[in-house]
Design an enzyme around this catalytic site. Structure first.
Site, PDB file in Angstrom:
ATOM      1  CG  HIS A 321      -1.859  -1.111   1.335  1.00  0.00           C
ATOM      2  ND1 HIS A 321      -1.486  -2.353   1.776  1.00  0.00           N
ATOM      3  CD2 HIS A 321      -3.170  -1.201   1.048  1.00  0.00           C
ATOM      4  CE1 HIS A 321      -2.527  -3.159   1.759  1.00  0.00           C
ATOM      5  NE2 HIS A 321      -3.560  -2.493   1.319  1.00  0.00           N
ATOM      6  N   GLY A 322       2.166   1.122  -0.130  1.00  0.00           N
ATOM      7  CA  GLY A 322       3.029   2.275   0.044  1.00  0.00           C
ATOM      8  C   GLY A 322       3.225   2.540   1.527  1.00  0.00           C
TER       9      GLY A 322
END
Lengths: 442, 360
Positions: A321-322
């Site tokens: 998701h970063g």
């Protein structure tokens, strides 16, 4: 004298007449799904058309690029970013780099892109493209691990074209789902089974789409149907809104794979809403995602310790998701809650010989019940399992209520989750610590 | 505190002026509709004295709308009082008449604010109930228009619920300002001002609708948004109108019977045109310090103020220099609660002494 005669009429600045929330959401979701259905139908026919491999590869690459552009706000930018990930990963994979290195490289690239967007105040753009890149990275990683097993001497264009076709499959780019390599080619090579079977699949797909749009409407417009009377009810509705948005994505993609002839299950909302345990919730939340993490990360056993592998799996899940603190802490919370509950229930099951473990007892073929003295049917085990069912429902509220609408498009602040969990006195964590303590005592 | 003997005199004087009070306090009548509904457990009574003949007619035609009108008015009054808490004029009720809501005999800024927020409150509540499907003539009604409804009236159709609330509010509230009511004098200027401020309140509600969006996407991403228009809350409306109140524009009636802007004495700048959402007034505001029967002000005697505060709620400002009295107030509360085994909670009663400053 008419008093109204002298009134100076000001021009009404009429806003466009707007339908109500449900109508607008239904129109918006149907429009998006319609575009994706066009892609699904197109590629369902393309896979049956006898065209050469080279042409097929080019069709897939260009169609995928245009799909990314079509659904993104910044068209050219998105296309470049999407293909940049592909080119770098494929180049590294062909040069026999490890799948882990390619995964790490992609995640680094994702985080770099996130920082770039943050620097130019375009966090909403990153969030709009993050979902596409996440699934893309998962597919690239799958190809990398497959190429590890491939013998470099026998590498041919046909095999390369298979990988490209797998990576660049337009119907699955925007919302997914992620399919493993085997699942994808089983779907692609499925023969036309006749109009009756295809009609059945189409009806199932339309039913899934109808359910998906209904859930999207409830997710966005629940305030039209129900007004919360307390803070807890409002939190529960927020969590429900987040879950139903997720179900909308899952059921839509489920419809797509059904149309394309695959029997892969994306998610069953009922199994999540009425989950036996948080462990089941976590695995049922998104089965393809779970498959990717289980087969490509967990089962490869990078570390010797199971705990380290579990932690590593959650770390990868989070980093896909970063650098999203909200998602990271939510996934860690889910991991902790699921772990403590599993440990406690395992202890409870062994100590009192009851069928109350986090996973359902396997039924042996030679008998109608499991090995435990108190099987599922006895009252005591039923009550305990019912308690854990209710607890799972509460955990769903606790972990989902932090996903409020106000920051969902631009990213949540650092302390957003803690503040909201604090209003519930961190109850899910307290329960989990209690379970860990109790599992030591009994 | 006013001596007891003065209460009778005030009551007597109020009776003599009941005719003029009725005109200024018709909102109190509207706000009482739900009280009548709750008390008698029947349909709202449309013969309340504060309603004009046209309004009574609308009330009969749209009986199911009247609770919404009443609640909208009450919400507006609450928000008005919240906005002006601690000010000399605080949107409070005239205590001796027992009526609900502020009374304005003069065409002041405060009157402008009151009319605007009440109009917005009614629009807001009608629109909200439209959305919930609680009003029969909202939505896609196929019912034809009754013949006794004037031709230029808006009949509920398939329009947006905000649009419906807007139109109903305009028809019900503004009809009063257009009628020749024998009970009231023919004050064309005041009527035009009221209509203008009513319209400003409704327009502010319409213009500040904002899209609200929900994200859908893979694992919390935002690949896709679903958006819908949402009304501002009454708090937001109150805040906006408070801003408009501070910048209200003075007008007068010109020879052609229209509202005309006056030059702003402070800046000597002449505005060429007012925004449709600007509030307008014609009379200077009194200082609201003393009770004045003629101007309809309640005065600040007996108000609670804050010692040492420099704002509007400070004793120097709120008491208009008359000073204040400090009283001690005993508040009893539960404290030192302990759990006794088994099984009850025992609390002690603590007497907290606080000081309250009240204007002389």
């Amino acid at each position: 004298m008419d008093n109204g005669h002298g009134y100076e009429e000001f021009e009404l600045l009429e806003d466009g007449s707007l339908g109500e929330c449900s109508t607008q959401v239904a129109n918006a979701t149907f429009l998006t799904i319609s575009k994706l259905i066009c892609l699904v139908v197109a590629f369902k026919f393309i896979k049956h058309i006898p065209i050469s491999t080279t042409v097929r590869v080019y069709v897939h690459v260009f169609a995928s690029t245009f799909t990314v552009m079509w659904f993104s706000r910044n068209h050219l930018q998105s296309a470049i970013i999407y293909n940049m990930f592909s080119l770098i990963s494929l180049a590294l994979a062909i040069k026999q780099f490890s799948g882990y290195i390619i995964l790490a490289g992609n995640i680094s690239l994702l985080i770099a892109l996130q920082n770039f967007c943050r620097h130019y105040r375009s966090e909403d753009y990153f969030l709009s493209i993050r979902g596409i890149l996440m699934i893309h990275i998962m597919r690239l990683t799958t190809v990398a691990f497959n190429l590890e097993k491939a013998n470099s001497n026998k590498f041919r264009f046909v095999q390369f074209s298979s990988y490209v076709e797998y990576i660049y499959f337009p119907p699955f780019i925007i919302f997914g789902p992620y399919l493993s390599f085997e699942q994808f080619f089983k779907m692609r090579d499925k023969k036309w089974t006749g109009s009756e079977n295809e009609l059945g699949f189409i009806i199932q797909s339309l039913l899934a789409i109808f359910n998906a749009i209904t859930l999207a409407i409830i997710s966005s417009c629940h305030f039209e149907f129900f007004e919360p009377s307390s803070q807890f009810m409002e939190d529960a509705l927020t969590a429900m809104s987040f879950r139903f948005s997720h179900y909308f994505v899952c059921l839509s993609t489920q419809a797509f794979v059904l149309m394309l002839g695959s029997d892969v299950v994306v998610a069953n909302p009922l199994n999540i809403e009425f989950s036996r345990s948080t462990l089941q919730t976590v695995s049922e939340w998104n089965k393809p995602f779970h498959t990717f993490l289980h087969e490509n990360i967990f089962k490869r056993r990078l570390f010797n310790s199971t705990a380290c592998n579990v932690f590593f799996t959650f770390a990868v899940s989070s980093l896909l998701h970063g650098l999203d603190f909200q998602m990271t802490i939510t996934l860690l919370a889910l991991g902790f809650i699921a772990y403590s509950e599993t440990v406690f229930r395992k202890r409870l099951s062994a100590r009192y010989s009851m069928c109350v473990a986090a996973k359902a007892c396997p039924v042996r073929s030679n008998s109608l019940s499991c090995k435990h003295r108190h099987s599922n049917k006895t009252g005591r085990a039923l009550i305990i399992n019912l308690f854990f069912l209710m607890l799972s429902m509460y955990h769903l509220v606790f972990t989902g209520m932090t996903f409020t609408d106000d920051y969902s498009a631009i990213g949540y602040p650092f302390d957003h989750a803690w503040k909201i969990w604090g209003s519930h006195y961190y109850s899910s964590f307290m329960i989990s610590f209690l379970f860990l303590a109790l599992s030591k005592i009994i | 505190m006013i001596p007891r003997r003065s209460c009778w005199l005030i009551l007597l004087l109020n009776l003599l002026n009941v005719q003029s009070l009725l005109d200024a306090s018709w909102w109190s009548t509207v706000a009482q509709l739900s009280t009548a509904l709750a008390g008698h457990n029947v349909k709202p009574v449309c013969e309340l004295p504060g309603l004009s003949p046209g309004q009574a007619q609308v009330c009969e035609l749209f009986k199911d709308h009247m609770p919404a009108v009443s609640i909208g008015a009450q919400n507006a009054i609450q928000e008005c009082q919240r906005q002006f808490t601690g000010h000399r004029w605080n949107c409070s009720t005239h205590y001796s008449t027992g009526m609900l809501g502020p009374i304005h005999k003069m065409a002041t800024r405060e009157a402008a604010f009151t009319y605007a927020i009440l109009s917005a409150g009614v629009t807001h509540e009608i629109g909200r109930r439209c959305k919930q499907g609680l009003l029969t003539s909202c939505g896609c009604s196929d019912e034809t228009k009754p013949k006794n409804v004037p031709t230029d009236w808006s009949w509920g159709g398939c329009g947006d619920n905000v649009e419906y609330g807007y139109k109903f509010s305009r028809d019900f509230i503004d009809i009063r300002e257009k009628e020749h009511d024998p009970k009231r004098n023919h004050d064309n200027g005041r009527s035009l001002m009221n209509r203008r401020n009513n319209e400003a309140g409704r327009k502010i509600l319409k213009r500040h609708r904002k899209p609200k969006c929900k994200c859908h996407g893979v694992s919390g991403a935002c690949n896709m948004k679903t958006c819908w228009m949402q009304l501002p809350s009454m708090e937001q409306v109150g805040k906006i109108l408070r801003n408009k109140y501070d910048k209200a524009i003075r007008v007068q009636i010109n020879d052609r019977g229209n509202l005309q802007l006056l030059a702003d004495e402070a800046t000597k700048e002449r505005k060429t045109r007012a925004l449709p959402t600007d509030l307008v007034f014609m009379d200077d505001s009194p200082d609201y310090c003393r009770f004045d029967r003629h101007s309809g002000t309640l005065g600040t005697e007996g108000r609670v103020c804050k010692r040492g505060s420099g704002g509007a709620e400070g004793c120097d400002s709120l008491c208009c220099g008359r000073g204040y009295n400090t009283y001690t107030q005993e508040v009893k509360s539960k404290c030192n609660c302990k759990f006794e085994w088994c099984c009850k909670v025992v609390c002690q009663t603590c007497n907290n002494v606080t000081q309250v400053d009240i204007c002389k």
